[in-house]
Motif scaffolding. Sequence first.
Motif, PDB file in Angstrom:
ATOM      1  N   UNK A 239       0.873  -1.178   0.000  1.00  0.00           N
ATOM      2  CA  UNK A 239       0.000   0.000   0.000  1.00  0.00           C
ATOM      3  C   UNK A 239       0.903   1.218   0.000  1.00  0.00           C
ATOM      4  N   UNK A 240       0.979   1.895  -1.139  1.00  0.00           N
ATOM      5  CA  UNK A 240       1.852   3.056  -1.266  1.00  0.00           C
ATOM      6  C   UNK A 240       1.161   4.274  -0.660  1.00  0.00           C
ATOM      7  N   UNK A 241       1.658   4.703   0.499  1.00  0.00           N
ATOM      8  CA  UNK A 241       1.081   5.840   1.210  1.00  0.00           C
ATOM      9  C   UNK A 241       1.527   7.166   0.615  1.00  0.00           C
ATOM     10  N   UNK A 242       2.826   7.263   0.289  1.00  0.00           N
ATOM     11  CA  UNK A 242       3.365   8.522  -0.192  1.00  0.00           C
ATOM     12  C   UNK A 242       4.868   8.477  -0.245  1.00  0.00           C
ATOM     13  N   UNK A 243       5.479   9.649  -0.110  1.00  0.00           N
ATOM     14  CA  UNK A 243       6.927   9.739  -0.245  1.00  0.00           C
ATOM     15  C   UNK A 243       7.528  10.510   0.917  1.00  0.00           C
ATOM     16  N   UNK A 244       8.830  10.345   1.053  1.00  0.00           N
ATOM     17  CA  UNK A 244       9.583  10.904   2.172  1.00  0.00           C
ATOM     18  C   UNK A 244      10.878  11.504   1.632  1.00  0.00           C
ATOM     19  N   UNK A 245      11.351  12.578   2.268  1.00  0.00           N
ATOM     20  CA  UNK A 245      12.673  13.102   1.921  1.00  0.00           C
ATOM     21  C   UNK A 245      13.329  13.665   3.180  1.00  0.00           C
ATOM     22  N   UNK A 246      14.635  13.784   3.126  1.00  0.00           N
ATOM     23  CA  UNK A 246      15.400  14.322   4.253  1.00  0.00           C
ATOM     24  C   UNK A 246      16.666  14.947   3.687  1.00  0.00           C
TER      25      UNK A 246
END
Length: 497
Positions: A239-246
């Motif tokens: 289940x692809x919720x979204x994306x992340x970055x740092x």
Amino acid sequence: MTATSPLTPAWLPAPDDVDALDPAIWAAGVARTDAGELAVQGVPASALAAEFGTPLIVLDEDDFRARARAFREGFDTAFASLCGGADVYFAGKSMLTLSTARWAAEEGLRVDTASGGELAIALRAGVDPAHIGLHGNNKSEAELLAALDAGVGRIIVDSVDELEHLAALAAEHGHIAPVMLRLTPGVHAHTHDFIATAHEDQKFGLSLAPSAQDADGNVAGRAPAAVAVALALASESVHLLGVHCHIGSQIFEADGFGLAAARVLEFLDHARAEHGVELAELDLGGGHGIAYTAADEPRPAAEIAAALADDVQKTVERLGMDCPRISLEPGRAISGPAGLTLYTVGVTKTVDVDAPGGGTAPRRYVAVDGGMSDNPRPVLYDADYTAALASRTSEAEPVLSRVVGKHCESGDILVRDVHLPADVRRGDLLAVPATGAYTHVMASNYNALTRPAVVAVRGGSARVIVRRETMDDLFAREADPAPGRPADQTPTPQESA
């Protein structure tokens, strides 16, 4: 030696009052008593040292909680009109114990973990599994299964390889893996330049840039981030919720976060156009800076939130898209300022060293009973700290000093440059502030030193939340090389040979 020493770095001001405590650096509950002694929530340093020993990490619980609330309330308010608020994940790697995990959860934060061990701590602390995230660039199968079995709210996937492995593992064990894809936005944390090539040279994240080769070695492959989105959407066990970055750590400037958010939102817009789906979540990471010395100027949480919300709003309006649910992961900014470390002074000495421009100048060394084993950041990152005489005040002149540890390493430096009273002597207590992050969690047993206790102070009362290690702990994992030998009998040199 005086405050005008030629060895004094340009960023270090001469103190008007060597006993003063800068509120930007110290926890809110730290002050001097009428007798001049440093105290945390009214508990004097001498009482803490007498009861719990030194070195000692001391957390101002109220300060920790207040900073957690400030981030939650600040981001909720700033993003309310855009996406209904924001979710704040305490970055547990900064200072994760059963107690700090509970404090974060009680203040309405979620918890981000970076290993199976951190996940276990958060779960044992009673954090709702749906409010836990699991990070890591090379998670083991055991860690992934533990997260799936516990029902964590998100697994942050770091590569196409990991995504394929997780999808297969989830299918095999009857799970649907909740996935956030960690993207590399190409924003340098300090200059905030978009770097299309050099900044991709790191172990974390899925690049937004087209790959020079595809998985079979053919040229002109798709961007790894785009490949991952397609794979995740096609998988029945993901289940692809979204994306992340740092973008980095210990960042004070606002524009880098906004640039990263814009680039990742543009990627989401492309994914919407290509796949016809709007991913619901965007995690903008952490890295918000704190004051370690007078040279640092951190921003309040509400100010950070307002600036970032403004940047996000401009981008979503430009792209004509709905704003995804925003989350972030402050760790150091919550736990760091809430902590200090108490040390007992041992040896002091002054040596002559080469001075800029020629000649020599004296440098005073103050050795304490801890060192790089309880705070490795100065050794690892050249991190700067400050320090203060904690057991008393002084009318002696300020002297440029270097606080060092007791390890068998010349680089064992805790505070590289600080003005301390000239009469600091054996038996005095020193306090180093802003050590609530990346000290306890990075501590080691180098030179067979035992790791310090961690004490929380609230309402005028101190309690141990992590006990001090003992000598027995040092032997707990040893396998006796001579099983028939009594535990207290060591071999002679001849036997060893």
